[in-house]
Design a protein around this motif. Structure first.
Motif, PDB file in Angstrom:
ATOM      1  N   LEU A 149       0.820  -1.203   0.000  1.00 10.98           N
ATOM      2  CA  LEU A 149       0.000   0.000   0.000  1.00 10.98           C
ATOM      3  C   LEU A 149       0.863   1.266   0.000  1.00 10.98           C
ATOM      4  N   SER A 150       0.340   2.304  -0.642  1.00 10.85           N
ATOM      5  CA  SER A 150       0.985   3.615  -0.587  1.00 10.85           C
ATOM      6  C   SER A 150       0.680   4.233   0.782  1.00 10.85           C
ATOM      7  N   ASP A 151       1.312   5.363   1.083  1.00 15.01           N
ATOM      8  CA  ASP A 151       1.079   6.021   2.367  1.00 15.01           C
ATOM      9  C   ASP A 151      -0.383   6.416   2.543  1.00 15.01           C
ATOM     10  N   VAL A 152      -1.000   6.976   1.514  1.00 10.22           N
ATOM     11  CA  VAL A 152      -2.399   7.401   1.624  1.00 10.22           C
ATOM     12  C   VAL A 152      -3.327   6.190   1.741  1.00 10.22           C
ATOM     13  N   GLU A 153      -2.989   5.086   1.107  1.00  6.60           N
ATOM     14  CA  GLU A 153      -3.790   3.862   1.229  1.00  6.60           C
ATOM     15  C   GLU A 153      -3.678   3.282   2.636  1.00  6.60           C
TER      16      GLU A 153
END
Length: 116
Positions: A10-14
Protein backbone atom coordinates in the motif's frame (compact mmCIF):
# COMPACT_ATOMS: atom_id res chain seq x y z
CA UNK A 1 -1.42 -13.22 -0.03
CA UNK A 2 -1.25 -12.52 3.70
CA UNK A 3 -2.61 -9.36 5.30
CA UNK A 4 0.94 -8.19 6.05
CA UNK A 5 1.97 -8.70 2.42
CA UNK A 6 -1.12 -6.88 1.16
CA UNK A 7 -0.49 -3.98 3.53
CA UNK A 8 3.18 -3.79 2.54
CA UNK A 9 2.12 -3.00 -1.03
CA UNK A 10 0.00 0.00 0.00
CA UNK A 11 0.98 3.62 -0.59
CA UNK A 12 1.08 6.02 2.37
CA UNK A 13 -2.40 7.40 1.62
CA UNK A 14 -3.79 3.86 1.23
CA UNK A 15 -2.31 2.90 4.62
CA UNK A 16 -3.84 6.04 6.11
CA UNK A 17 -7.19 5.09 4.55
CA UNK A 18 -7.03 1.57 5.96
CA UNK A 19 -6.27 2.95 9.43
CA UNK A 20 -9.21 5.34 9.10
CA UNK A 21 -11.59 2.46 8.37
CA UNK A 22 -10.15 0.39 11.21
CA UNK A 23 -10.16 3.22 13.76
CA UNK A 24 -13.72 4.33 12.99
CA UNK A 25 -15.03 0.77 12.80
CA UNK A 26 -16.71 1.79 9.55
CA UNK A 27 -17.09 5.00 7.59
CA UNK A 28 -19.36 6.13 4.77
CA UNK A 29 -17.47 6.45 1.51
CA UNK A 30 -18.76 10.03 1.13
CA UNK A 31 -16.98 10.94 4.41
CA UNK A 32 -13.99 8.68 3.70
CA UNK A 33 -12.52 10.80 0.92
CA UNK A 34 -13.24 14.02 2.82
CA UNK A 35 -11.38 12.73 5.89
CA UNK A 36 -8.44 11.76 3.69
CA UNK A 37 -8.55 15.17 1.98
CA UNK A 38 -8.64 13.66 -1.50
CA UNK A 39 -11.10 13.95 -4.38
CA UNK A 40 -14.11 11.64 -4.49
CA UNK A 41 -12.58 9.96 -7.55
CA UNK A 42 -9.28 9.27 -5.78
CA UNK A 43 -11.16 8.16 -2.65
CA UNK A 44 -13.13 5.67 -4.75
CA UNK A 45 -9.92 4.31 -6.27
CA UNK A 46 -8.35 3.92 -2.83
CA UNK A 47 -11.44 2.09 -1.55
CA UNK A 48 -11.39 -0.20 -4.62
CA UNK A 49 -7.74 -1.11 -4.02
CA UNK A 50 -8.40 -1.92 -0.35
CA UNK A 51 -11.39 -4.03 -1.43
CA UNK A 52 -9.35 -5.91 -4.05
CA UNK A 53 -6.76 -6.77 -1.40
CA UNK A 54 -9.59 -7.84 0.94
CA UNK A 55 -8.42 -5.39 3.62
CA UNK A 56 -11.91 -3.84 3.92
CA UNK A 57 -15.46 -4.77 2.96
CA UNK A 58 -18.20 -2.56 1.55
CA UNK A 59 -21.97 -2.48 2.04
CA UNK A 60 -24.50 -0.42 0.09
CA UNK A 61 -26.36 2.07 2.27
CA UNK A 62 -28.25 5.35 2.23
CA UNK A 63 -26.61 8.25 4.06
CA UNK A 64 -27.97 11.80 4.21
CA UNK A 65 -30.55 10.76 1.62
CA UNK A 66 -27.95 9.58 -0.92
CA UNK A 67 -26.89 6.11 -1.98
CA UNK A 68 -23.35 5.42 -0.87
CA UNK A 69 -21.22 2.67 0.60
CA UNK A 70 -20.25 1.91 4.16
CA UNK A 71 -16.60 0.88 4.28
CA UNK A 72 -15.95 -1.61 7.08
CA UNK A 73 -12.92 -3.40 8.47
CA UNK A 74 -12.72 -7.08 7.65
CA UNK A 75 -13.60 -9.47 10.46
CA UNK A 76 -9.95 -10.40 10.97
CA UNK A 77 -9.32 -6.79 12.05
CA UNK A 78 -11.87 -6.87 14.85
CA UNK A 79 -10.52 -7.20 18.37
CA UNK A 80 -12.42 -9.77 20.40
CA UNK A 81 -9.93 -9.76 23.28
CA UNK A 82 -12.24 -7.75 25.52
CA UNK A 83 -14.80 -10.54 25.30
CA UNK A 84 -12.33 -13.18 26.39
CA UNK A 85 -11.20 -14.42 29.78
CA UNK A 86 -8.40 -16.89 29.15
CA UNK A 87 -9.80 -19.12 26.42
CA UNK A 88 -13.44 -18.54 27.43
CA UNK A 89 -15.76 -16.27 25.45
CA UNK A 90 -18.06 -14.05 27.52
CA UNK A 91 -21.33 -15.79 28.43
CA UNK A 92 -23.11 -12.56 27.44
CA UNK A 93 -22.47 -13.27 23.76
CA UNK A 94 -25.54 -14.66 22.03
CA UNK A 95 -27.83 -14.88 25.03
CA UNK A 96 -30.77 -12.60 25.79
CA UNK A 97 -30.29 -12.76 29.55
CA UNK A 98 -27.43 -14.18 31.54
CA UNK A 99 -27.97 -15.37 35.06
CA UNK A 100 -25.24 -13.68 37.15
CA UNK A 101 -25.42 -16.67 39.51
CA UNK A 102 -24.76 -19.21 36.75
CA UNK A 103 -21.70 -21.44 36.73
CA UNK A 104 -20.63 -20.25 33.29
CA UNK A 105 -20.64 -16.59 34.34
CA UNK A 106 -18.79 -17.36 37.58
CA UNK A 107 -16.14 -19.38 35.72
CA UNK A 108 -15.71 -16.61 33.14
CA UNK A 109 -15.22 -14.01 35.92
CA UNK A 110 -12.72 -16.25 37.70
CA UNK A 111 -10.72 -16.63 34.47
CA UNK A 112 -10.84 -12.88 33.98
CA UNK A 113 -9.49 -12.31 37.50
CA UNK A 114 -6.64 -14.80 36.97
CA UNK A 115 -5.45 -12.93 33.86
CA UNK A 116 -4.50 -9.83 35.83
Amino acid sequence: MSVAEAEAELSDVEREALELVRETGGIHQSDFWKELDVSSRKGSRIAEKLLEKELIRREETVYDGHNTYLLLPTARDLDFSLLMAGDMLSPFIGEEEVDPNSDSFTQWLMNLAYEE
